[in-house]
Scaffold this motif. Structure first.
Motif, PDB file in Angstrom:
ATOM      1  N   ASP A 227       0.832  -1.184  -0.072  1.00  0.00           N
ATOM      2  CA  ASP A 227       0.038  -0.032   0.128  1.00  0.00           C
ATOM      3  C   ASP A 227       0.756   1.310   0.168  1.00  0.00           C
ATOM      4  O   ASP A 227       0.563   2.396  -0.702  1.00  0.00           O
ATOM      5  CB  ASP A 227      -0.909   0.048   1.220  1.00  0.00           C
ATOM      6  CG  ASP A 227      -2.130  -0.778   1.052  1.00  0.00           C
ATOM      7  OD1 ASP A 227      -2.605  -0.670  -0.171  1.00  0.00           O
ATOM      8  OD2 ASP A 227      -2.811  -1.325   1.814  1.00  0.00           O
TER       9      ASP A 227
ATOM     10  N   GLU B 252      -8.327  -1.609  -9.256  1.00  0.00           N
ATOM     11  CA  GLU B 252      -8.228  -1.335  -7.932  1.00  0.00           C
ATOM     12  C   GLU B 252      -7.084  -1.887  -7.249  1.00  0.00           C
ATOM     13  O   GLU B 252      -6.522  -1.976  -6.110  1.00  0.00           O
ATOM     14  CB  GLU B 252      -9.692  -2.131  -7.172  1.00  0.00           C
ATOM     15  CG  GLU B 252      -9.792  -3.289  -7.500  1.00  0.00           C
ATOM     16  CD  GLU B 252     -11.165  -3.968  -6.700  1.00  0.00           C
ATOM     17  OE1 GLU B 252     -11.171  -4.994  -6.273  1.00  0.00           O
ATOM     18  OE2 GLU B 252     -11.896  -3.160  -6.671  1.00  0.00           O
ATOM     19  N   ASP B 253      -6.332  -3.102  -7.811  1.00  0.00           N
ATOM     20  CA  ASP B 253      -5.224  -3.603  -7.158  1.00  0.00           C
ATOM     21  C   ASP B 253      -4.073  -2.734  -7.526  1.00  0.00           C
ATOM     22  O   ASP B 253      -3.073  -2.985  -6.725  1.00  0.00           O
ATOM     23  CB  ASP B 253      -4.853  -4.912  -8.226  1.00  0.00           C
ATOM     24  CG  ASP B 253      -5.892  -6.050  -8.125  1.00  0.00           C
ATOM     25  OD1 ASP B 253      -6.154  -6.135  -7.010  1.00  0.00           O
ATOM     26  OD2 ASP B 253      -5.923  -7.074  -8.791  1.00  0.00           O
TER      27      ASP B 253
ATOM     28  N   SER C 173      -5.419   0.232  -1.118  1.00  0.00           N
ATOM     29  CA  SER C 173      -6.319  -0.699  -0.662  1.00  0.00           C
ATOM     30  C   SER C 173      -7.345  -0.223   0.450  1.00  0.00           C
ATOM     31  O   SER C 173      -8.764  -0.577   0.314  1.00  0.00           O
ATOM     32  CB  SER C 173      -6.098  -2.235  -0.249  1.00  0.00           C
ATOM     33  OG  SER C 173      -5.328  -2.142   1.006  1.00  0.00           O
TER      34      SER C 173
ATOM     35  N   LYS D 279     -11.581  -1.064   0.673  1.00  0.00           N
ATOM     36  CA  LYS D 279     -11.651  -2.230   1.233  1.00  0.00           C
ATOM     37  C   LYS D 279     -12.084  -1.913   2.710  1.00  0.00           C
ATOM     38  O   LYS D 279     -13.059  -2.615   3.497  1.00  0.00           O
ATOM     39  CB  LYS D 279     -10.429  -3.190   1.322  1.00  0.00           C
ATOM     40  CG  LYS D 279     -10.217  -3.747  -0.094  1.00  0.00           C
ATOM     41  CD  LYS D 279      -8.875  -4.631  -0.054  1.00  0.00           C
ATOM     42  CE  LYS D 279      -8.692  -5.172  -1.364  1.00  0.00           C
ATOM     43  NZ  LYS D 279      -7.583  -6.198  -1.684  1.00  0.00           N
TER      44      LYS D 279
END
Length: 276
Positions: free
Chosen positions: A115, A181-182, A186, A190
């Protein structure tokens, strides 16, 4: 959506209409302003100095004033009322552009998570074209300032602008697709257990959108004029502009530490010339 050509035409029409009205008893000033912009958005932590100073861009604008204290049709002063001697109407067409990156502890070099890499790889551009009007209040007499009774004339102003935004977003993470979105941080999509559902559902809007759009904004300024000559002033202005949208930067993740609408601070220097 309005583009540059349409906004310029609208600005000129707006000024022309007010110019016709002003011929009934007022005068005009024109000028240009430019200076650095601090864009406060969803990039980085909103209250972190690294973010505020790192996400600094530039703005430039054309300005037009209606001066209620002086009459163009007779080269004389207007009726001596408090409003005429202490207020001016400012019309403006301006543009600002800021390159945006993530700063602060979440992208610190000692963070080695995916991230953190996603944040470091993500950048954007806030690009905004504005047209609007502000009412400026001068505590000191405008007449006396024009008559060289003093060199400095401070003022405050408040107004409304219509903003056309064209944000951009890019990433160098993964396959480089900002809509994958990867490739983005996140928690933006999420970790949303603390967020209320939308329309009774459980899904939320994707946090990145680079579509061009328009929105209103509120503008407040504090500044000062310095008398250069009989027909010209130097202007220093510090502006706060609040957009009625959180998509101006192309990012709206709604995390609790950065969930407010976008806004900016603009320090500009300008030159104003009296036409009449």
């Amino acid at each position: 959506m309005l583009n540059l050509k349409h906004l310029v035409s609208l600005f000129l029409l707006f000024v022309s209409i007010q110019t016709v009205k002003a011929q009934l008893g007022f005068s005009h000033e024109i000028g240009v302003v430019a200076g650095p912009v601090q864009f406060r958005s969803d990039f980085g932590g909103r209250d972190e100095n690294e973010t505020n100073f790192g996400n600094t861009g530039f703005g430039i604008g054309l300005i037009h004033y209606i001066n209620f204290a002086y009459r163009a049709d007779c080269n004389c002063y207007t009726t001596d009322t408090y409003f005429n001697d202490h207020f001016k109407l400012r019309n403006e067409l301006s543009y600002n552009r800021t390159k945006l990156n993530h700063f602060g502890k979440w992208v610190d070099a000692n963070r080695t998570s995916l991230d953190a890499d996603r944040l470091r790889a993500h950048s954007g551009i806030a690009s905004n074209l504005d047209i609007g009007t502000q009412l400026e209040y001068f505590p000191l007499s405008i007449r006396d300032f024009q008559g060289f009774a003093y060199k400095f004339a401070p003022y405050i102003s408040l107004g409304v602008h219509y903003t056309c935004s064209s944000p951009k977003a890019t990433t160098t993470f993964g396959d480089g697709n900002i809509y994958n979105e990867d490739n983005i941080y996140s928690p933006w999509y999420k970790d949303q257990s603390y967020l209320p559902p939308l329309d009774g559902g459980t899904t939320r809007e994707y946090p990145i959108d680079t579509s061009s759009f328009s929105a209103w904004s509120a503008v407040a300024s504090v500044g000062v004029r310095y008398k250069l000559t009989k027909l010209s002033d130097l202007l220093l202005d510090l502006r706060w502009q609040y957009y009625f949208s959180d998509w101006v930067d192309g990012l709206n993740h709604e995390l609790k530490f950065n969930k407010h609408n976008d806004w900016l601070v603009w320090f500009n220097v300008g030159y104003v010339y009296y036409l009449n």
